[in-house]
Write an enzyme that holds these catalytic residues in place. Structure first.
Site, PDB file in Angstrom:
ATOM      1  N   ASN A  88     -30.311 -16.684  -9.410  1.00 18.39           N
ATOM      2  CA  ASN A  88     -29.183 -16.200  -8.607  1.00 18.39           C
ATOM      3  C   ASN A  88     -29.129 -16.891  -7.247  1.00 18.39           C
ATOM      4  O   ASN A  88     -30.172 -17.056  -6.596  1.00 18.39           O
ATOM      5  CB  ASN A  88     -29.321 -14.685  -8.388  1.00 18.39           C
ATOM      6  CG  ASN A  88     -29.287 -13.912  -9.701  1.00 18.39           C
ATOM      7  OD1 ASN A  88     -28.603 -14.297 -10.630  1.00 18.39           O
ATOM      8  ND2 ASN A  88     -30.051 -12.826  -9.772  1.00 18.39           N
ATOM      9  N   GLN A  95     -28.271 -12.232  -5.694  1.00 21.22           N
ATOM     10  CA  GLN A  95     -29.565 -12.606  -5.117  1.00 21.22           C
ATOM     11  C   GLN A  95     -29.954 -11.572  -4.054  1.00 21.22           C
ATOM     12  O   GLN A  95     -29.188 -11.313  -3.127  1.00 21.22           O
ATOM     13  CB  GLN A  95     -29.497 -14.005  -4.481  1.00 21.22           C
ATOM     14  CG  GLN A  95     -30.865 -14.495  -4.006  1.00 21.22           C
ATOM     15  CD  GLN A  95     -30.829 -15.905  -3.407  1.00 21.22           C
ATOM     16  OE1 GLN A  95     -29.763 -16.466  -3.188  1.00 21.22           O
ATOM     17  NE2 GLN A  95     -32.003 -16.438  -3.146  1.00 21.22           N
ATOM     18  N   HIS A 101     -36.037 -18.516  -6.674  1.00 26.22           N
ATOM     19  CA  HIS A 101     -36.885 -18.061  -7.784  1.00 26.22           C
ATOM     20  C   HIS A 101     -36.097 -18.121  -9.084  1.00 26.22           C
ATOM     21  O   HIS A 101     -34.870 -18.069  -9.084  1.00 26.22           O
ATOM     22  CB  HIS A 101     -37.424 -16.646  -7.546  1.00 26.22           C
ATOM     23  CG  HIS A 101     -36.355 -15.638  -7.264  1.00 26.22           C
ATOM     24  ND1 HIS A 101     -35.804 -15.482  -6.002  1.00 26.22           N
ATOM     25  CD2 HIS A 101     -35.713 -14.753  -8.055  1.00 26.22           C
ATOM     26  CE1 HIS A 101     -34.881 -14.535  -6.046  1.00 26.22           C
ATOM     27  NE2 HIS A 101     -34.794 -14.085  -7.282  1.00 26.22           N
ATOM     28  N   PHE A 102     -36.847 -18.248 -10.163  1.00 21.09           N
ATOM     29  CA  PHE A 102     -36.274 -18.283 -11.513  1.00 21.09           C
ATOM     30  C   PHE A 102     -36.797 -17.076 -12.275  1.00 21.09           C
ATOM     31  O   PHE A 102     -38.005 -16.824 -12.280  1.00 21.09           O
ATOM     32  CB  PHE A 102     -36.703 -19.562 -12.251  1.00 21.09           C
ATOM     33  CG  PHE A 102     -36.097 -20.816 -11.668  1.00 21.09           C
ATOM     34  CD1 PHE A 102     -36.588 -21.360 -10.495  1.00 21.09           C
ATOM     35  CD2 PHE A 102     -35.035 -21.447 -12.298  1.00 21.09           C
ATOM     36  CE1 PHE A 102     -36.035 -22.513  -9.951  1.00 21.09           C
ATOM     37  CE2 PHE A 102     -34.469 -22.599 -11.764  1.00 21.09           C
ATOM     38  CZ  PHE A 102     -34.965 -23.129 -10.587  1.00 21.09           C
ATOM     39  N   HIS A 103     -35.905 -16.347 -12.908  1.00 21.68           N
ATOM     40  CA  HIS A 103     -36.301 -15.216 -13.758  1.00 21.68           C
ATOM     41  C   HIS A 103     -36.508 -15.719 -15.186  1.00 21.68           C
ATOM     42  O   HIS A 103     -35.691 -16.498 -15.694  1.00 21.68           O
ATOM     43  CB  HIS A 103     -35.180 -14.174 -13.824  1.00 21.68           C
ATOM     44  CG  HIS A 103     -34.821 -13.540 -12.527  1.00 21.68           C
ATOM     45  ND1 HIS A 103     -35.228 -12.272 -12.189  1.00 21.68           N
ATOM     46  CD2 HIS A 103     -34.065 -13.983 -11.478  1.00 21.68           C
ATOM     47  CE1 HIS A 103     -34.735 -11.950 -10.987  1.00 21.68           C
ATOM     48  NE2 HIS A 103     -34.029 -12.971 -10.543  1.00 21.68           N
TER      49      HIS A 103
HETATM   50  P1  5GP Z   1     -32.879 -11.587  -7.317  1.00 26.95           P
HETATM   51  O1  5GP Z   1     -32.015 -10.371  -7.475  1.00 26.95           O
HETATM   52  O2  5GP Z   1     -33.012 -11.989  -5.857  1.00 26.95           O
HETATM   53  O3  5GP Z   1     -32.514 -12.737  -8.206  1.00 26.95           O
HETATM   54  O4  5GP Z   1     -34.294 -11.136  -7.832  1.00 26.95           O
HETATM   55  C1  5GP Z   1     -35.293 -10.585  -7.041  1.00 26.95           C
HETATM   56  C2  5GP Z   1     -36.306  -9.972  -7.983  1.00 26.95           C
HETATM   57  O5  5GP Z   1     -37.518  -9.798  -7.283  1.00 26.95           O
HETATM   58  C3  5GP Z   1     -35.901  -8.602  -8.532  1.00 26.95           C
HETATM   59  O6  5GP Z   1     -35.916  -8.650  -9.945  1.00 26.95           O
HETATM   60  C4  5GP Z   1     -36.960  -7.664  -7.959  1.00 26.95           C
HETATM   61  O7  5GP Z   1     -37.325  -6.662  -8.875  1.00 26.95           O
HETATM   62  C5  5GP Z   1     -38.125  -8.603  -7.670  1.00 26.95           C
HETATM   63  N1  5GP Z   1     -38.944  -8.203  -6.543  1.00 26.95           N
HETATM   64  C6  5GP Z   1     -38.520  -7.832  -5.307  1.00 26.95           C
HETATM   65  N2  5GP Z   1     -39.567  -7.586  -4.499  1.00 26.95           N
HETATM   66  C7  5GP Z   1     -40.689  -7.820  -5.242  1.00 26.95           C
HETATM   67  C8  5GP Z   1     -42.089  -7.738  -4.946  1.00 26.95           C
HETATM   68  O8  5GP Z   1     -42.514  -7.398  -3.851  1.00 26.95           O
HETATM   69  N3  5GP Z   1     -42.949  -8.082  -5.950  1.00 26.95           N
HETATM   70  C9  5GP Z   1     -42.489  -8.470  -7.192  1.00 26.95           C
HETATM   71  N4  5GP Z   1     -43.425  -8.754  -8.114  1.00 26.95           N
HETATM   72  N5  5GP Z   1     -41.190  -8.546  -7.500  1.00 26.95           N
HETATM   73  C10 5GP Z   1     -40.295  -8.227  -6.535  1.00 26.95           C
END
Ligand code: 5GP
Ligand code: ZN
Length: 138
Positions: A88, A95, A101-103
């Site tokens: 994202n 995001q 980051h990549f999921h």
């Molecule tokens: P985004 O929505 O920015 O693409 O994804 C961020 C991701 O990071 C989310 O899936 C959320 O659950 C994960 N996340 C946020 N904070 C932390 C954290 O402190 N540790 C871990 N392991 N994951 C996190």
């Protein structure tokens, strides 16, 4: 560069603990704290980039190769039928953590839809205009 106020900088560089599944000089891969499904992995570069557009091409190439390697491991480990790689950029795109980051998300036949969008009808004339506008901006 590492940013003081970035949680993923701290996690990627080991200042905050995480459930790490992979680490090398440039990347750490961890389990997502609030997973979409069990086995949801995040690939984090150790260097800070806000998003895809800030990152250098070499890092992006390595990240995608790592997504392939870890995606294969997740597939075996979780015995899933498919994998989504999601990335994202910007709040509008969902995001929430502004460190690239990549999921890697395991998917199962007949399972809940996770990555989904409406399938709008397209107009050929409008499509041609949009395509031309994108082509001009490459
Ligand atoms: P985004 O929505 O920015 O693409 O994804 C961020 C991701 O990071 C989310 O899936 C959320 O659950 C994960 N996340 C946020 N904070 C932390 C954290 O402190 N540790 C871990 N392991 N994951 C996190
Ligand atoms: Zn960061």
């Amino acid at each position: 560069m590492i940013m003081d106020d970035c949680i993923f900088c701290k996690i990627a560089n080991g200042q905050i603990g995480s459930e790490t599944v992979y680490e090398d000089e440039r990347f750490r891969a961890i389990l997502d704290l609030s997973p979409a499904v069990k086995g949801h992995v995040l690939i984090l570069p150790k260097e800070h980039f806000d998003d895809l557009f800030e990152a250098d091409d070499e890092t992006l190439g390595e990240a995608l190769k790592l997504a392939k390697k870890l995606g294969a491991a997740v597939k075996k480990a979780l015995d899933c039928d498919g994998i989504n790689i999601v990335q994202n950029n910007g709040e509008a795109a969902g995001q929430t953590v502004h460190h690239l980051h990549f999921h890697i998300i395991p998917r199962y036949n007949g399972g809940e839809k996770i990555v989904t969008w409406p399938q709008l009808k397209s107009d050929p004339k409008e499509q041609a205009v949009i395509a031309a506008r994108i082509i001009e901006n490459i």
